[in-house]
Scaffold this active site. Structure first.
Site, PDB file in Angstrom:
ATOM      1  N   CYS A   3       3.181  -7.377 112.372  1.00 37.66           N
ATOM      2  CA  CYS A   3       4.347  -6.764 113.009  1.00 37.66           C
ATOM      3  C   CYS A   3       4.183  -5.249 112.986  1.00 37.66           C
ATOM      4  O   CYS A   3       4.168  -4.638 111.910  1.00 37.66           O
ATOM      5  CB  CYS A   3       5.625  -7.175 112.296  1.00 37.66           C
ATOM      6  SG  CYS A   3       7.087  -6.329 112.944  1.00 37.66           S
ATOM      7  N   CYS A  87      10.121  -7.218 118.452  1.00 39.14           N
ATOM      8  CA  CYS A  87      10.123  -8.028 117.220  1.00 39.14           C
ATOM      9  C   CYS A  87       9.380  -9.341 117.459  1.00 39.14           C
ATOM     10  O   CYS A  87       9.719 -10.095 118.378  1.00 39.14           O
ATOM     11  CB  CYS A  87      11.564  -8.317 116.793  1.00 39.14           C
ATOM     12  SG  CYS A  87      11.693  -9.530 115.464  1.00 39.14           S
ATOM     13  N   GLU A 262      35.515 -29.249 112.048  1.00 37.80           N
ATOM     14  CA  GLU A 262      35.010 -27.872 112.137  1.00 37.80           C
ATOM     15  C   GLU A 262      36.172 -26.978 112.540  1.00 37.80           C
ATOM     16  O   GLU A 262      36.963 -27.348 113.405  1.00 37.80           O
ATOM     17  CB  GLU A 262      33.883 -27.808 113.178  1.00 37.80           C
ATOM     18  CG  GLU A 262      33.500 -26.431 113.648  1.00 37.80           C
ATOM     19  CD  GLU A 262      32.917 -25.572 112.532  1.00 37.80           C
ATOM     20  OE1 GLU A 262      33.380 -24.427 112.411  1.00 37.80           O
ATOM     21  OE2 GLU A 262      32.031 -26.042 111.793  1.00 37.80           O
ATOM     22  N   CYS A 334      22.535 -23.581 103.247  1.00 38.03           N
ATOM     23  CA  CYS A 334      21.697 -22.404 103.520  1.00 38.03           C
ATOM     24  C   CYS A 334      21.736 -21.454 102.326  1.00 38.03           C
ATOM     25  O   CYS A 334      21.202 -20.349 102.392  1.00 38.03           O
ATOM     26  CB  CYS A 334      22.146 -21.696 104.796  1.00 38.03           C
ATOM     27  SG  CYS A 334      23.852 -21.116 104.724  1.00 38.03           S
TER      28      CYS A 334
END
Length: 375
Positions: A3, A87, A262, A334
């Site tokens: 990168c 990116c 949700e 997560c």
């Protein structure tokens, strides 16, 4: 992964970029095993990873610079802008979109928002791509509706340049804070949702609905959850914090009763659309708070699947699940730290199976799927 932005010291978002993927996976696995060291885990499944670059389906770009020369990327802590159009996490299909957006911003007169001066209109550009057909959703996050007429007038030129833009919106975010989006969404196209497909399951992405950013690994995560559920004697399940229904739609069978909950109405609209396409009539999706829903139910399903935000499911829901005692809990997380904390609060469960999914390469973050069985 090479990168140029990292090598030049201009971006440090990918903190682990100098490590090889196997080394990153080893470190993440060690972290997860350390967090779960106090528990007996019956089976550690092999970690799942995907491509190391070009995998993101979403770009969240701060717009800075001038209307004639806009920069799309981020602001450093000192307020210095950085253009991130190159990116390597973005697929090659994003480059022509960024290239067309820069002159379009000038054409439409969308003055980039200046944080220091609290002036300007265009705050963010949010771009999402469908892996199934290459269609894209583009959202202009504006401070107000002042430039909306100009945006509408200039839009045909952009649509001509980029026919892949299926859904285009203006989101109004008037607050002077680093908040990505506001409550008001104004559709500038007839189409309001982006079609996606994982493992032959139709999914829909709407502007204010959460969707995983790494589709290759996310599709494997959903397929794994489906395989785990198929091995269990389950006729009734809840899918809490269900988002657009990715887990529930994968796990459901025609004779299974499933309720997906949700808080975001946009996400529930997507889930309902998918269920209708699949012809699954015993699926129910509702826009409610997951904890509030669960704790007011009298009956208990055999399986509760939870996929909470980073904060975890929290003590009230843990206490309720401990009391109501569904036979199985599948926890997708997560944030393994909050998941571990929640598992400590869930009394009477053993960990049957754990699998790590490398959803966020080059960072310390990962997704984990855990099967808990009532003892």
């Amino acid at each position: 992964m090479q990168c140029a932005l990292y090598d030049a010291g201009r971006c440090r978002s990918c903190q682990w970029i100098t490590q090889l993927i196997p080394e990153q996976l080893s470190a993440k696995t060690a972290d997860l095993k350390n967090l779960l060291a106090d528990f007996s885990v019956e089976e550690w499944c092999e970690s799942v990873s995907g491509p190391e670059q070009g995998f993101r389906n979403k770009a969240k770009m701060v717009v800075s610079g001038s209307v004639e020369k806009p920069l799309l990327g981020m602001l450093h802590r000192d307020g210095t802008p950085e253009d991130l159009c190159d990116c390597p996490l973005y697929p090659s299909s994003f480059a022509p979109v960024f290239a067309a957006l820069k002159p379009f911003i000038a054409r439409a007169g969308l003055t980039p928002y200046n944080v220091a001066r609290k002036r300007g209109e265009l705050k963010y550009i949010l771009l999402t791509e469908s892996q199934s057909d290459g269609g894209m959703m583009l959202r202009f996050v504006l401070r107000s509706e002042t430039k909306l007429a100009q945006l509408r007038k200039a839009l045909p030129w952009l649509q001509e340049q980029l026919p892949q833009l299926k859904v285009i919106t203006a989101n109004i975010q008037p607050i002077h804070m680093a908040i990505m989006e506001g409550e008001t969404e104004i559709y500038l196209t007839e189409q309001q949702a982006l079609a996606e497909r994982f493992n032959d399951v139709p999914l829909w992405i709407r502007p204010q609905s959460f969707f995983q950013t790494n589709p290759v690994v996310a599709s494997q995560l959903y397929a794994t959850a489906r395989d785990w559920v198929r091995q269990l004697p389950v006729k009734h399940m809840w899918d809490l914090f269900c988002g657009v229904g990715g887990f529930g739609l994968h796990c459901a069978t025609p004779d299974m009763q499933l309720t997906g909950i949700e808080i975001a109405p946009e996400a529930i609209a997507c889930a309902k659309q998918s269920a209708a396409e699949l012809g699954l009539t015993r699926l129910q999706f509702q826009a409610l708070d997951s904890t509030q829903f669960a704790t007011t139910q009298g009956e208990v399903p055999e399986l509760v699947l939870v996929n909470p935000p980073r904060r975890g499911i929290g003590k009230p829901l843990c206490d309720y699940l401990s009391t109501m005692a569904p036979r199985f809990i599948i926890y997708s997380s997560c944030n393994a730290q909050t998941m571990t904390k929640d598992i400590r609060e869930l009394s009477g469960y053993r960990i049957e199976r754990v699998q790590l999914f490398d959803m966020f390469p080059h960072t310390a973050h990962y997704e984990v799927l855990t099967l808990l069985v009532k003892q």
